[in-house]
Every structure is written in C-alpha cells, then in structure tokens.
Design a protein around this motif. Structure first.
Motif, short mmCIF file in Angstrom:
data_model
loop_
_atom_site.label_atom_id
_atom_site.label_comp_id
_atom_site.label_asym_id
_atom_site.label_seq_id
_atom_site.Cartn_x
_atom_site.Cartn_y
_atom_site.Cartn_z
N ARG A 151 -8.65 15.94 -11.29
CA ARG A 151 -7.45 15.74 -12.10
C ARG A 151 -6.21 15.61 -11.21
O ARG A 151 -5.31 14.82 -11.48
CB ARG A 151 -7.28 16.92 -13.07
N ASP A 152 -6.14 16.42 -10.16
CA ASP A 152 -5.02 16.32 -9.23
C ASP A 152 -4.99 14.93 -8.59
O ASP A 152 -3.93 14.30 -8.45
CB ASP A 152 -5.12 17.39 -8.14
N GLU A 153 -6.16 14.44 -8.18
CA GLU A 153 -6.23 13.12 -7.55
C GLU A 153 -5.89 12.02 -8.56
O GLU A 153 -5.16 11.08 -8.24
CB GLU A 153 -7.64 12.90 -6.99
N ASP A 154 -6.40 12.15 -9.80
CA ASP A 154 -6.08 11.16 -10.83
C ASP A 154 -4.59 11.12 -11.11
O ASP A 154 -4.00 10.05 -11.32
CB ASP A 154 -6.84 11.49 -12.12
N ARG A 155 -3.98 12.31 -11.14
CA ARG A 155 -2.54 12.39 -11.41
C ARG A 155 -1.75 11.70 -10.31
O ARG A 155 -0.80 10.95 -10.59
CB ARG A 155 -2.11 13.86 -11.52
N LEU A 156 -2.16 11.90 -9.07
CA LEU A 156 -1.47 11.23 -7.96
C LEU A 156 -1.65 9.72 -8.03
O LEU A 156 -0.70 8.97 -7.83
CB LEU A 156 -2.01 11.76 -6.63
N ARG A 157 -2.88 9.28 -8.31
CA ARG A 157 -3.11 7.84 -8.42
C ARG A 157 -2.28 7.23 -9.54
O ARG A 157 -1.66 6.17 -9.38
CB ARG A 157 -4.61 7.56 -8.66
N ALA A 158 -2.23 7.91 -10.69
CA ALA A 158 -1.45 7.40 -11.81
C ALA A 158 0.04 7.37 -11.47
O ALA A 158 0.75 6.44 -11.84
CB ALA A 158 -1.69 8.26 -13.05
N SER A 159 0.50 8.39 -10.76
CA SER A 159 1.91 8.45 -10.38
C SER A 159 2.27 7.29 -9.46
O SER A 159 3.31 6.65 -9.62
CB SER A 159 2.20 9.78 -9.68
N VAL A 160 1.39 7.00 -8.50
CA VAL A 160 1.64 5.88 -7.58
C VAL A 160 1.60 4.56 -8.34
O VAL A 160 2.48 3.70 -8.15
CB VAL A 160 0.60 5.89 -6.44
N GLN A 161 0.61 4.39 -9.21
CA GLN A 161 0.50 3.14 -9.96
C GLN A 161 1.71 2.94 -10.87
O GLN A 161 2.27 1.84 -10.95
CB GLN A 161 -0.78 3.13 -10.79
N ASP A 162 2.15 4.01 -11.55
CA ASP A 162 3.32 3.91 -12.40
C ASP A 162 4.56 3.60 -11.58
O ASP A 162 5.42 2.80 -11.98
CB ASP A 162 3.54 5.22 -13.17
N GLY A 163 4.66 4.24 -10.41
CA GLY A 163 5.82 4.00 -9.56
C GLY A 163 5.86 2.58 -9.04
O GLY A 163 6.93 1.96 -8.99
N LEU A 164 4.69 2.07 -8.65
CA LEU A 164 4.64 0.68 -8.18
C LEU A 164 5.01 -0.29 -9.30
O LEU A 164 5.71 -1.27 -9.08
CB LEU A 164 3.24 0.36 -7.64
N ARG A 165 4.52 0.02 -10.50
CA ARG A 165 4.87 -0.83 -11.64
C ARG A 165 6.38 -0.79 -11.89
O ARG A 165 7.02 -1.82 -12.10
CB ARG A 165 4.11 -0.37 -12.89
N MET A 166 6.96 0.42 -11.84
CA MET A 166 8.39 0.55 -12.06
C MET A 166 9.19 -0.11 -10.96
O MET A 166 10.33 -0.56 -11.19
CB MET A 166 8.76 2.03 -12.17
N ALA A 167 8.63 -0.18 -9.76
CA ALA A 167 9.34 -0.84 -8.66
C ALA A 167 9.40 -2.34 -8.86
O ALA A 167 10.22 -3.02 -8.24
CB ALA A 167 8.65 -0.52 -7.33
N MET A 168 8.57 -2.88 -9.75
CA MET A 168 8.54 -4.34 -9.99
C MET A 168 9.11 -4.72 -11.34
O MET A 168 9.39 -5.89 -11.59
CB MET A 168 7.09 -4.85 -9.91
N ILE A 169 9.28 -3.75 -12.25
CA ILE A 169 9.63 -4.04 -13.63
C ILE A 169 11.03 -3.53 -13.95
O ILE A 169 11.41 -2.42 -13.56
CB ILE A 169 8.61 -3.39 -14.60
N ASP A 170 11.79 -4.33 -14.66
CA ASP A 170 13.09 -3.90 -15.18
C ASP A 170 12.83 -2.96 -16.36
O ASP A 170 12.22 -3.38 -17.35
CB ASP A 170 13.89 -5.12 -15.62
N PRO A 171 13.27 -1.71 -16.29
CA PRO A 171 12.89 -0.74 -17.33
C PRO A 171 13.47 -1.04 -18.70
O PRO A 171 12.90 -0.62 -19.70
CB PRO A 171 13.43 0.59 -16.78
#
Length: 459
Positions: free
Chosen positions: A276-296
């Motif tokens: 779960r800790d690893e999944d949370r980190l992966r999701a956080s990175v994926q969400d952050g990368l998406r936010m780095a490309m998307i206008d919120p």
C-alpha cells in the motif's frame, strides 16, 4: 550509494562478526549495543536495513521496533529481528509490531545477505519514487489525499485445492483481508478490474514440481498486472528449494508451510501494508506528473506540455515532409467578465470555451491553455486551407450560444491568429511560428475581434 545496515545487538562478538560479513559484501555497517543507542543511531543515520536482536539490556527488541515504527522517517525501513529462540506468540507479536522478517540464530550468512539485497532492491525503487514525488512537490503539486483503506486481497496459488481451501479458512479466522484460491493459469490472465488485482500471492515453492513455484513467481514479476504484487513463497522441510535463490528472484517473504496461521496472517498483513505504501507513492508520482502537464482549471494541457508537443509535431513534419499549422486564440474582452461578474464567472467561461475548442478539433489535434485566456492549437498534417476552415469553425462554435454563469448568461467571442509551416517553404522554428500566430492574433483584435487572421508569412 553504499547501503547502510544498522546492527543492534548487546553481544559485542555478534556485532563484530556481522560487521565483518556486511563490510565484505560492500555495505556500511553501523553498530549499537542497546535500544537507546540503536534508536539514536537510526534517527541520525536513517539506515537502509536494521538487524535487531530480540533481547536488549534496556528494552525488548519488539519495544524498540514499535518506537521505530512510530517515527515517520523510519516507519518503512526494513527490520529483521534476530533471536536464539522464540515462542510462536513472540513471533506473532513481532510481525504485528512491524517486523519484516524473524530469523533464528545462528543465521546462514548467504541467507541474510540475500534478504538484505532483496530489501535494498525494493528500497531503491521506493527511493526513486520518493525523489520524483519530492520534485513534483517542489513544483507546488500537492500529494493526493488517501482514500478509504480497503481490505487487502490475498490469492493462494496451489496445485492442491484441498490444502489451499484449508489455508483459506484458517487465514479468514485471523484476518479481515479477502482470501481467494486460484489456479496458476488464472493468476496469469489479466483482468480489466484493477480493484480485483491481488496485493499478495501466496504460492508453494514446489507448486506442481520441483522449482515450479519460483518459475511462476518470475512469470508474475514479468506481467504488467501482477509485477507490483507482493509474493510470499511457502516451502516444506526437505523440499528441493534454495531460499537465497528465491529472494534473489524477487520473493518478498519465505515461510515454512507449517507455520501457525496466525503468524502467516500477520506476515501477509505486513506485506499488504508495504505494498500500500508503494502503491500510494506510485499514485502520487503519476498524479503529480499528470498535474505537471494539465491545466487544473480547464483540464487541457498546459503551456509546458503544449510547447513540447509542438516541437515534436514540428520534428515529425520535417521528417515526413508534411504541413502543419498553429493557431493562437484569445478570448475577447475577457477582463470585463472578471471585473463585472467576478473571477468565478471568468473561470466558468474559460472552462466552457476550452470544452468547445476541444470538442471541435480532430483526434490528433492539440489544444493547450498557455496563458490566462489564451489557447494554443496545433494542427498536424494540415495545409493552410484546411487550417483556415478549422479556425473559422472554432470562432463560430465559441460565439454560437451564450455561456451560462452565476450572474446570468454571456455571449463570448474569440480572436485567432493562424501560422502555417508548409513543406514547400522554409520552416520557421517553434518560437517563430508561435510568434507569427501571435502577431496575426493581434491583427484580429485590431480589426474588430471575433475573427481569424492568417499570418503574413503563411498567406
């Protein structure tokens, strides 16, 4: 980076022998002789793995383990408890307190080194995810909130259904996690339901023949839908099974098939928490990368992504000798909307205009929000005539119906500037073609707004 291994043991001979073995294997050993000094060293050095003796002069190893797990910086550090002997309840208490393994002394040198390698390999992946997460945080991207923590999903893989069902019933007595029994072929079949993907696989080392369990484990590690699952391997006494090889192939835990079900449940729960800790980190990175490309606000791509994609489209056009076009669009009199009705109304207008632009472009086209009320539109493999038709259509769809906001409804128009990169002419650079489109946009504004103007170099 050299792995730091903290040895906490009150017997000097044990510490020295372990230090020599770890140093010979290329690690940096750290040593402590009691719980207090071990805790202080762990806080100061942030080790990669902790080897913790069960019996210390000032506190029990389990008490120290509990204190380590209370510290956020050390909560995920792998801890291997070591003891000359231990009763079943002590082992269960250790795993429930956060132990990652429990080994009986004397410990086989190759086994403990394999266990450390195994933890270090997982730790390196987590360190990479954590580094990406921190980089994203520096960009102002907040970590997504954790949702409801669902029950874990454990899948037992066995060639002996009657034994698997017996183990399933026993685990259900000590765990709230969902436990299922599968044939190996079922585990290798990808499902579209990601929520149904197991957190932990429990499989026999000799599934349907010597070494077959480890071969299945390697296969699970290679599949997209199972590669992040934890794998716990069980073995019976006398089986043709090398635990060192199992850890090096990627097993997350090795357990004797005769272990008490309560201990097995505690160990599987520990694996679920680590996943779960690893999944949370992966999701956080994926969400952050998406936010780095998307206008919120609008959900469109942002300026950074838009310009990067424009460069890629330009390179493809050069390679294919094809045309492409760039449109810069700007809402007319948008400041008046904000001043008269407020920024909430302005935001609603931006969202609606973004949706209209996106809905009226082709699948391969790009639209990005590159400024407050400014949009970049890139049309790959498009000649000037087609680009003009698209630009005029966009003008029309923005104007054609009012936009409803809190203060009423507004009729919004947009001005556009078009520039084209044509295969038959010298190619402008990315910055030049954007500048040409921007200049054309300014001429649209000066000519009365709500129109498309073609850049002079493209006309």
């Amino acid at each position: 980076m050299v792995g730091k291994i903290l040895i906490i043991d009150d017997v000097a001979t044990n510490r020295i022998v372990m230090k020599v073995k770890l140093a010979a294997a290329g690690y940096l050993p750290l040593m402590a002789s009691d719980g207090a000094s071990g805790l202080a060293t762990a806080k100061r050095e942030n080790p990669d793995v902790i080897l913790l003796d069960l019996c210390l002069p000032d506190m029990s190893g389990i008490a120290l383990l509990q204190r380590l797990r209370e510290l956020p910086a050390l909560a995920a550090v792998p801890v291997i408890l070591l003891a000359a002997q231990a009763d079943p309840q002590t082992r269960i208490d250790a795993f429930r307190s956060g132990a990652d393994d429990f080994l009986i002394k004397p410990v086989d040198e190759q086994l403990i080194l394999a266990r450390i390698r195994n933890f270090r390999r997982s730790g390196s992946l987590l360190d990479g995810l954590e580094a990406h997460k921190n980089e994203i945080a520096l960009l102002g991207m907040a970590e997504a909130q954790q949702g409801f923590r669902r029950a874990g999903r454990i899948v037992i893989l066995s060639a002996k259904p009657e034994l698997a069902l017996k183990r399933q019933r026993e685990l259900a007595s000590f765990s709230s996690n969902r436990v299922a029994v599968m044939q190996p072929s079922e585990a290798l079949t990808e499902t579209r339901d990601t929520a149904a993907e197991p957190d932990v696989y429990l499989l026999d080392a000799d599934l349907d023949g010597a070494g077959s369990g480890l071969r299945l484990m390697s296969d699970l590690r290679s599949r997209r839908h199972t590669r992040h699952a934890k794998i716990c391997v069980t073995s019976t006494a006398g089986a043709e099974f090398n635990p060192v090889v199992a850890f090096d192939l990627g097993a997350d835990d090795l357990i004797d098939a005769g272990v008490a079900s309560e201990e097995l449940a505690a160990r599987l729960q520990r694996l679920i928490l680590r996943k779960r800790d690893e999944d949370r980190l992966r999701a956080s990175v994926q969400d952050g990368l998406r936010m780095a490309m998307i206008d919120p606000l609008t959900g469109l791509h942002n300026r950074r992504y838009g310009l990067a994609q424009l460069a890629a489209i330009q390179a493809a056009a050069r390679s294919e000798a094809s045309d492409f076009a760039v449109i810069v669009a700007d809402l007319d009199r948008f400041k008046e909307v904000n001043d008269r009705l407020g920024h909430a109304a302005g935001d609603a207008v931006l969202v609606e205009v973004a949706q209209r632009l996106e809905a009226n472009l082709r699948a391969g086209d790009l639209v990005a929000r590159i400024g407050g009320e400014e949009f970049l539109i890139v049309l790959p493999q498009t000649d000037l005539e087609e680009a003009e038709r698209i630009g005029r259509r966009l003008c029309a769809v923005v104007e054609q119906s009012p936009i409803t906001v809190a203060g009423g409804s507004l009729r919004i128009t947009v001005s556009l500037g078009l520039a084209a990169s044509l295969a038959a002419r010298p190619r402008p650079s990315v910055s030049e073609i954007v500048e040409q489109a921007d200049q054309a946009l300014m001429r649209s504004k000066l000519a009365g707004r709500n129109r498309l103007t073609v850049g002079r170099s493209a006309a």
